[in-house]
Design an enzyme around this catalytic site. Structure first.
Site, PDB file in Angstrom:
ATOM      1  N   ARG A   1       0.852  -1.344   0.090  1.00  0.00           N
ATOM      2  CA  ARG A   1       0.145  -0.107  -0.035  1.00  0.00           C
ATOM      3  C   ARG A   1       1.202   1.338   0.046  1.00  0.00           C
ATOM      4  O   ARG A   1       0.763   2.453  -0.113  1.00  0.00           O
ATOM      5  CB  ARG A   1      -0.733   0.210   0.982  1.00  0.00           C
ATOM      6  CG  ARG A   1      -2.339  -0.760   0.931  1.00  0.00           C
ATOM      7  CD  ARG A   1      -3.329  -0.738   1.621  1.00  0.00           C
ATOM      8  NE  ARG A   1      -2.403  -1.199   3.269  1.00  0.00           N
ATOM      9  CZ  ARG A   1      -2.073  -2.648   3.720  1.00  0.00           C
ATOM     10  NH1 ARG A   1      -3.225  -3.419   3.194  1.00  0.00           N
ATOM     11  NH2 ARG A   1      -1.974  -3.238   4.864  1.00  0.00           N
TER      12      ARG A   1
ATOM     13  N   GLU B   1       5.125 -10.442  15.784  1.00  0.00           N
ATOM     14  CA  GLU B   1       4.991 -10.877  17.421  1.00  0.00           C
ATOM     15  C   GLU B   1       5.176 -12.835  17.307  1.00  0.00           C
ATOM     16  O   GLU B   1       5.714 -12.801  18.174  1.00  0.00           O
ATOM     17  CB  GLU B   1       3.301 -10.590  17.730  1.00  0.00           C
ATOM     18  CG  GLU B   1       2.637 -11.397  18.842  1.00  0.00           C
ATOM     19  CD  GLU B   1       1.152 -10.941  18.498  1.00  0.00           C
ATOM     20  OE1 GLU B   1       0.088 -11.384  19.658  1.00  0.00           O
ATOM     21  OE2 GLU B   1       0.780 -10.728  18.060  1.00  0.00           O
TER      22      GLU B   1
HETATM   23  P1  AMP Z   1       4.547  -3.287  12.039  1.00  0.00           P
HETATM   24  O1  AMP Z   1       6.138  -3.033  10.863  1.00  0.00           O
HETATM   25  O2  AMP Z   1       3.884  -3.139  13.181  1.00  0.00           O
HETATM   26  O3  AMP Z   1       4.889  -1.587  12.184  1.00  0.00           O
HETATM   27  O4  AMP Z   1       3.276  -2.962  10.837  1.00  0.00           O
HETATM   28  C1  AMP Z   1       3.470  -1.984   9.552  1.00  0.00           C
HETATM   29  C2  AMP Z   1       2.564  -2.441   8.374  1.00  0.00           C
HETATM   30  O5  AMP Z   1       1.750  -3.923   8.590  1.00  0.00           O
HETATM   31  C3  AMP Z   1       2.841  -1.834   7.249  1.00  0.00           C
HETATM   32  O6  AMP Z   1       2.975  -1.910   5.658  1.00  0.00           O
HETATM   33  C4  AMP Z   1       0.788  -1.544   7.582  1.00  0.00           C
HETATM   34  O7  AMP Z   1       0.324  -2.477   5.980  1.00  0.00           O
HETATM   35  C5  AMP Z   1       0.827  -3.319   7.946  1.00  0.00           C
HETATM   36  N1  AMP Z   1      -0.567  -2.937   9.338  1.00  0.00           N
HETATM   37  C6  AMP Z   1       0.374  -3.458  10.741  1.00  0.00           C
HETATM   38  N2  AMP Z   1      -0.737  -3.848  11.198  1.00  0.00           N
HETATM   39  C7  AMP Z   1      -1.407  -2.450  10.742  1.00  0.00           C
HETATM   40  C8  AMP Z   1      -3.113  -2.490  11.271  1.00  0.00           C
HETATM   41  N3  AMP Z   1      -3.463  -2.442  12.190  1.00  0.00           N
HETATM   42  N4  AMP Z   1      -4.624  -1.890   9.863  1.00  0.00           N
HETATM   43  C9  AMP Z   1      -3.644  -2.011   8.593  1.00  0.00           C
HETATM   44  N5  AMP Z   1      -2.556  -2.249   8.376  1.00  0.00           N
HETATM   45  C10 AMP Z   1      -1.523  -2.537   8.856  1.00  0.00           C
END
Ligand code: AMP
Length: 170
Positions: free
Chosen positions: A58, A95
């Site tokens: 995205r 996680e």
């Molecule tokens: P993180 O590495 O945990 O910061 O997760 C970021 C990636 O996961 C991004 O590319 C987001 O598109 C996706 N992502 C994680 N959590 C969500 C959420 N609650 N809603 C939408 N996309 C998420």
């Protein structure tokens, strides 16, 4: 424009307990999509940005429009095995287990000043790994940016001092 009005919560996607922030209503609205890109472009135009580093998938949507608007190029950061030429790889904690992202080794040089962009920062692992890829390529990070920040997960603290900005915070 209240961009938050164009973000939809989808409970239990992609798995139980996750509230997924769905950006497709924002993408579908010509006015909201333009407002989001205009806000990003206003922030990063005339800053000497040479490349927008956009994270699969995205991040590509916003990254391409932003790069066009500010006269920069766009460099993809992708999941393992998608980029055809030689890559650098960074692994980050999930996680349960780990995940990795890659960038082409010749995509960023020490002449580049970049914005690193994704749609959402949750735990920050993905964006932090993308920033490490840019730094190990020799590029300078002007700022990391997302459309949405889930502040309660403190993801920005993983960015090791890289300046960070989000259009919308929860
Ligand atoms: P993180 O590495 O945990 O910061 O997760 C970021 C990636 O996961 C991004 O590319 C987001 O598109 C996706 N992502 C994680 N959590 C969500 C959420 N609650 N809603 C939408 N996309 C998420």
């Amino acid at each position: 424009m209240d961009l938050k009005a164009y973000i939809r919560d989808i409970p239990d996607f992609p798995k139980p307990g996750i509230i997924f922030k769905d950006i497709t209503p924002l993408l579908k609205s010509p006015e909201a999509f333009r407002a989001a890109i205009d806000e990003l472009a206003a922030r990063y135009k005339n800053q000497g940005i040479t490349q927008v580093v956009a994270i699969e998938s995205r991040g590509f949507i916003f990254g391409a429009a932003l790069a066009y608007a500010i006269g920069a190029g766009i460099v993809p950061v992708r999941k393992v095995g998608k980029l055809p030429a030689a890559t650098f790889r960074e692994t980050y904690e999930l996680e349960y287990g780990t995940d990795s992202v890659e960038i082409h080794q010749d995509a960023i040089t020490s002449d580049d000043k970049v914005v690193v962009l994704d749609d959402v920062i949750a735990t920050g692992g993905t964006l932090a790994a993308a920033c490490r890829l840019v730094r190990s390529s020799g590029g300078t990070i002007h700022e990391a940016v997302t459309i949405i920040e889930l502040t309660f997960l403190n993801g920005r603290e993983k960015l090791n001092g890289v300046p960070f900005h989000a259009l919308i915070s929860y």
